[in-house]
Design a protein around this motif. Structure first.
Motif, mmCIF file in Angstrom:
data_model
loop_
_atom_site.group_PDB
_atom_site.id
_atom_site.type_symbol
_atom_site.label_atom_id
_atom_site.label_comp_id
_atom_site.label_asym_id
_atom_site.label_seq_id
_atom_site.Cartn_x
_atom_site.Cartn_y
_atom_site.Cartn_z
ATOM 1 N N SER A 112 0.814 -1.212 0.000
ATOM 2 C CA SER A 112 0.000 0.000 0.000
ATOM 3 C C SER A 112 0.852 1.269 0.000
ATOM 4 O O SER A 112 0.313 2.380 0.038
ATOM 5 C CB SER A 112 -0.942 0.014 1.205
ATOM 6 O OG SER A 112 -0.206 0.100 2.419
ATOM 7 N N LEU A 113 2.177 1.121 -0.061
ATOM 8 C CA LEU A 113 3.061 2.281 -0.013
ATOM 9 C C LEU A 113 2.820 3.265 -1.164
ATOM 10 O O LEU A 113 2.771 4.479 -0.924
ATOM 11 C CB LEU A 113 4.519 1.823 0.012
ATOM 12 C CG LEU A 113 5.576 2.910 0.160
ATOM 13 C CD1 LEU A 113 5.355 3.721 1.429
ATOM 14 C CD2 LEU A 113 6.978 2.293 0.166
ATOM 15 N N PRO A 114 2.652 2.826 -2.420
ATOM 16 C CA PRO A 114 2.373 3.802 -3.492
ATOM 17 C C PRO A 114 1.126 4.641 -3.212
ATOM 18 O O PRO A 114 1.105 5.852 -3.479
ATOM 19 C CB PRO A 114 2.194 2.922 -4.735
ATOM 20 C CG PRO A 114 2.956 1.684 -4.436
ATOM 21 C CD PRO A 114 2.784 1.460 -2.966
ATOM 22 N N GLU A 115 0.096 4.011 -2.663
ATOM 23 C CA GLU A 115 -1.119 4.743 -2.320
ATOM 24 C C GLU A 115 -0.843 5.776 -1.237
ATOM 25 O O GLU A 115 -1.356 6.912 -1.289
ATOM 26 C CB GLU A 115 -2.176 3.751 -1.843
ATOM 27 C CG GLU A 115 -3.489 4.391 -1.417
ATOM 28 C CD GLU A 115 -4.476 3.370 -0.883
ATOM 29 O OE1 GLU A 115 -5.465 3.800 -0.244
ATOM 30 O OE2 GLU A 115 -4.263 2.155 -1.074
ATOM 31 N N THR A 116 -0.030 5.409 -0.249
ATOM 32 C CA THR A 116 0.320 6.345 0.821
ATOM 33 C C THR A 116 1.083 7.538 0.261
ATOM 34 O O THR A 116 0.821 8.698 0.631
ATOM 35 C CB THR A 116 1.164 5.625 1.886
ATOM 36 O OG1 THR A 116 0.421 4.536 2.423
ATOM 37 C CG2 THR A 116 1.560 6.569 3.009
ATOM 38 N N VAL A 117 2.046 7.281 -0.627
ATOM 39 C CA VAL A 117 2.823 8.362 -1.242
ATOM 40 C C VAL A 117 1.896 9.289 -2.030
ATOM 41 O O VAL A 117 2.011 10.522 -1.960
ATOM 42 C CB VAL A 117 3.924 7.776 -2.150
ATOM 43 C CG1 VAL A 117 4.586 8.870 -2.980
ATOM 44 C CG2 VAL A 117 4.972 7.047 -1.307
ATOM 45 N N ARG A 131 8.255 13.387 -5.397
ATOM 46 C CA ARG A 131 9.492 12.611 -5.364
ATOM 47 C C ARG A 131 9.561 11.880 -4.033
ATOM 48 O O ARG A 131 8.944 12.292 -3.048
ATOM 49 C CB ARG A 131 10.733 13.502 -5.510
ATOM 50 C CG ARG A 131 10.894 14.134 -6.875
ATOM 51 C CD ARG A 131 12.221 14.846 -6.960
ATOM 52 N NE ARG A 131 12.451 15.354 -8.302
ATOM 53 C CZ ARG A 131 13.642 15.554 -8.842
ATOM 54 N NH1 ARG A 131 14.733 15.295 -8.125
ATOM 55 N NH2 ARG A 131 13.765 16.009 -10.053
ATOM 56 N N ALA A 132 10.342 10.808 -4.023
ATOM 57 C CA ALA A 132 10.519 10.037 -2.792
ATOM 58 C C ALA A 132 11.977 9.648 -2.641
ATOM 59 O O ALA A 132 12.650 9.336 -3.636
ATOM 60 C CB ALA A 132 9.643 8.791 -2.812
ATOM 61 N N ALA A 133 12.444 9.659 -1.409
ATOM 62 C CA ALA A 133 13.778 9.147 -1.075
ATOM 63 C C ALA A 133 13.592 7.958 -0.147
ATOM 64 O O ALA A 133 13.012 8.099 0.932
ATOM 65 C CB ALA A 133 14.625 10.218 -0.403
ATOM 66 N N PRO A 177 7.504 -1.963 -3.536
ATOM 67 C CA PRO A 177 6.767 -1.743 -4.779
ATOM 68 C C PRO A 177 7.239 -0.480 -5.489
ATOM 69 O O PRO A 177 7.904 0.374 -4.895
ATOM 70 C CB PRO A 177 5.319 -1.584 -4.291
ATOM 71 C CG PRO A 177 5.450 -1.045 -2.900
ATOM 72 C CD PRO A 177 6.702 -1.667 -2.336
ATOM 73 N N ASP A 178 6.885 -0.353 -6.766
ATOM 74 C CA ASP A 178 7.154 0.856 -7.533
ATOM 75 C C ASP A 178 6.308 1.989 -6.946
ATOM 76 O O ASP A 178 5.082 1.876 -6.841
ATOM 77 C CB ASP A 178 6.787 0.619 -9.004
ATOM 78 C CG ASP A 178 7.077 1.829 -9.872
ATOM 79 O OD1 ASP A 178 7.540 2.856 -9.348
ATOM 80 O OD2 ASP A 178 6.826 1.749 -11.097
ATOM 81 N N LEU A 179 6.948 3.080 -6.565
ATOM 82 C CA LEU A 179 6.231 4.179 -5.922
ATOM 83 C C LEU A 179 5.542 5.104 -6.914
ATOM 84 O O LEU A 179 4.799 6.006 -6.516
ATOM 85 C CB LEU A 179 7.198 4.980 -5.047
ATOM 86 C CG LEU A 179 7.901 4.192 -3.943
ATOM 87 C CD1 LEU A 179 8.775 5.114 -3.106
ATOM 88 C CD2 LEU A 179 6.895 3.467 -3.063
ATOM 89 N N GLU A 180 5.814 4.921 -8.187
ATOM 90 C CA GLU A 180 5.156 5.672 -9.264
ATOM 91 C C GLU A 180 5.505 7.150 -9.253
ATOM 92 O O GLU A 180 4.780 7.984 -9.805
ATOM 93 C CB GLU A 180 3.633 5.465 -9.205
ATOM 94 C CG GLU A 180 3.248 3.988 -9.333
ATOM 95 C CD GLU A 180 1.759 3.735 -9.105
ATOM 96 O OE1 GLU A 180 1.002 4.726 -8.978
ATOM 97 O OE2 GLU A 180 1.367 2.562 -9.061
#
Length: 351
Positions: free
Chosen positions: A40-45, A52-54, A65-68
Motif C-alpha cells: 500500500s506504499l504507493p497509495e500512501t505516497v 518525489r521520494a527518497a 513496490p514501484d512508488l510511481e
C-alpha cells in the motif's frame, strides 16, 4: 508466523491487516499491521501528494513496490554504531543532490536504528519532510517506528541527540519477519516482554500479529496522551535505563531488546529492594522475560563501576541521584533521586 520458541510455521490463512490510530490531532496517523501491507506504499505516497521520494533501505529493492514517482534509493547503515550525526548529514546531502523538497517524502525501510536515524534526517532536512516508516524487524515494528522519537548516539550517550517527528504513516509488514534470524526475533521480544508490566497484559503465546498490534495500541494510547515525554510516556522506558547502559558497556554486542529484557528483570529486583513490590511480583519479572527466550542476567565482563557511570548519563537522571521507571503500589511510574548505593546493591545481587 508463530512464536519463535515453538519452531513451527503457521498454516492457517494469513490474518487480515490491523490498523492502529495514533491520535495527535492534525498530526494523527495510522499504523497498519499484517502480511503484505508494504504494497500500500504507493497509495500512501500519492495521498501525501509527494512528487518525489527518497527511500533509505536496508532491504533488497524487490521487497518494495514501484512508488510511481521519481525515487532515490539510499543504502541504509543499520546498527547502533552507524547511528551518528555524520551519517544523518550524509543522508541529507543525498536528499539535496536529488532535489528533494519539503513537499516530497522520505521512506525508511529497515530496523530500529534505521528508523531512528532516517526519522531524524527527515525532521532536519528543510526543517521537516514527511516520513513513512516500513520497519523490517520485530523490534522496530513493536516500538521504534511508532511515537515520533528520533535520535542518534554520540560518544557521551545513546539517543542524546534527537527530535520529535511523527511519521505520516507506518506500515508493519509481517512478511519481513519471516526473513529474520532467530536472535533478531527474540531481540524484538524484549519490548513485548516489558509491555507486560506497563499495561498490555500477558501477550505470550499469541500470534505474532496480535502481539505487535497490542504493543502498538498500548504505545499509541500513551503517545496520544503525552507526546513529548513530560509524564505518562516515561513508562515506555520500563527496563530501558539499565538496558541502554548495558548496550553501551558491551559496545552494542548485546542487542537493544536483549538489554531491555535484562533491564526489565533488574527493574523488578530494584522495586523489590525498595519495598515497592512483593517477592512474587519480583519473580514475575524474571519469569516473563525468560519465557520469551531473552537473557535475564548481566553480561559477563561488564563491571559495576562502568554501568553506574553510564546510568549517570541517562537522559532521565536527576541531579540528586539516579532515576528509574519502576513498578509499585500505584502502578508503574518514574522514581527519581534513588541513592546510587541502593542501585549498586541491587546490581550486585543480579546473577
Amino acid at each position: 508466523m508463530t512464536f519463535p520458541a515453538h519452531g513451527e510455521k503457521q498454516t492457517a490463512a494469513p490474518p487480515e491487516p490491523r490498523t492502529v490510530r495514533v491520535d495527535l490531532g492534525e498530526r494523527s496517523y495510522d499504523v497498519r499491521i499484517g502480511p503484505g501491507v508494504r504494497r500500500s506504499l504507493p497509495e500512501t505516497v500519492a495521498e501525501l501528494g509527494a512528487r518525489r521520494a527518497a527511500v533509505v533501505t536496508a532491504r533488497p529493492d524487490e521487497w518494495l513496490p514501484d512508488l510511481e514517482v521519481p525515487t532515490l534509493v539510499v543504502q541504509a547503515r543499520d546498527g547502533e554504531t552507524n547511528k551518528t550525526l555524520t551519517w544523518v548529514a550524509d543522508v541529507c546531502s543525498e536528499f539535496a543532490q536529488f532535489g528533494l523538497t519539503r513537499s516530497d517524502v522520505v521512506i525508511s525501510c529497515g530496523g530500529g536504528t534505521t528508523t531512528d536515524s532516517v526519522g531524524l534526517a527527515a525532521s532536519l532536512y528543510h526543517r521537516g519532510v514527511p516520513v513513512v516508516h516500513l520497519p523490517t524487524s520485530l523490534l522496530a515494528q513493536v516500538d521504534a517506528s511508532v511515537g515520533g522519537k528520533t535520535a542518534v548516539n554520540i560518544p557521551e550517550g545513546k539517543n542524546l541527540v534527537g527530535a520529535y517527528w511523527q511519521p505520516a504513516a507506518v506500515l508493519c509488514d509481517t512478511d519481513f519477519l519471516d526473513t529474520l534470524p532467530r536472535r533478531e526475533l527474540i531481540n524484538g521480544y524484549g519490548e513485548i516482554a516489558r509491555c507486560h508490566f506497563i499495561g498490555a497484559g500477558d501477550l505470550f503465546g499469541l500470534p505474532i500479529h496480535d502481539q505487535i498490534a497490542a504493543s502498538v495500541a498500548l504505545k499509541a494510547s500513551i503517545v496520544s496522551a503525552d507526546e513529548r515525554d513530560t509524564g505518562l510516556r516515561h513508562i515506555l522506558n520500563y527496563g530501558h535505563t539499565l538496558g541502554h547502559a548495558i548496550e553501551r558497556a558491551t559496545d552494542f554486542a548485546m542487542r537493544h531488546g536483549e538489554a531491555v529484557g535484562v533491564g526489565t528483570v533488574f527493574a523488578g529486583r530494584l522495586a523489590g529492594t525498595l519495598g515497592r513490590i512483593d517477592a512474587d511480583r519480583v519473580a514475575e519479572h524474571h519469569e516473563v522475560v525468560a519465557r520469551y527466550g531473552l537473557p535475564t542476567t548481566l553480561p559477563a565482563g561488564v563491571h559495576l563501576d562502568r554501568l553506574l557511570a553510564l546510568l549517570r548519563l541517562d537522559k532521565k537522571a536527576a541531579t540528586g541521584g539516579l532515576t528509574f521507571v519502576l513498578d509499585g503500589p500505584r502502578g508503574v511510574e518514574l522514581v527519581r533521586d534513588l541513592p546510587e548505593a541502593v542501585v549498586a546493591g541491587a546490581l550486585r545481587e543480579m546473577p
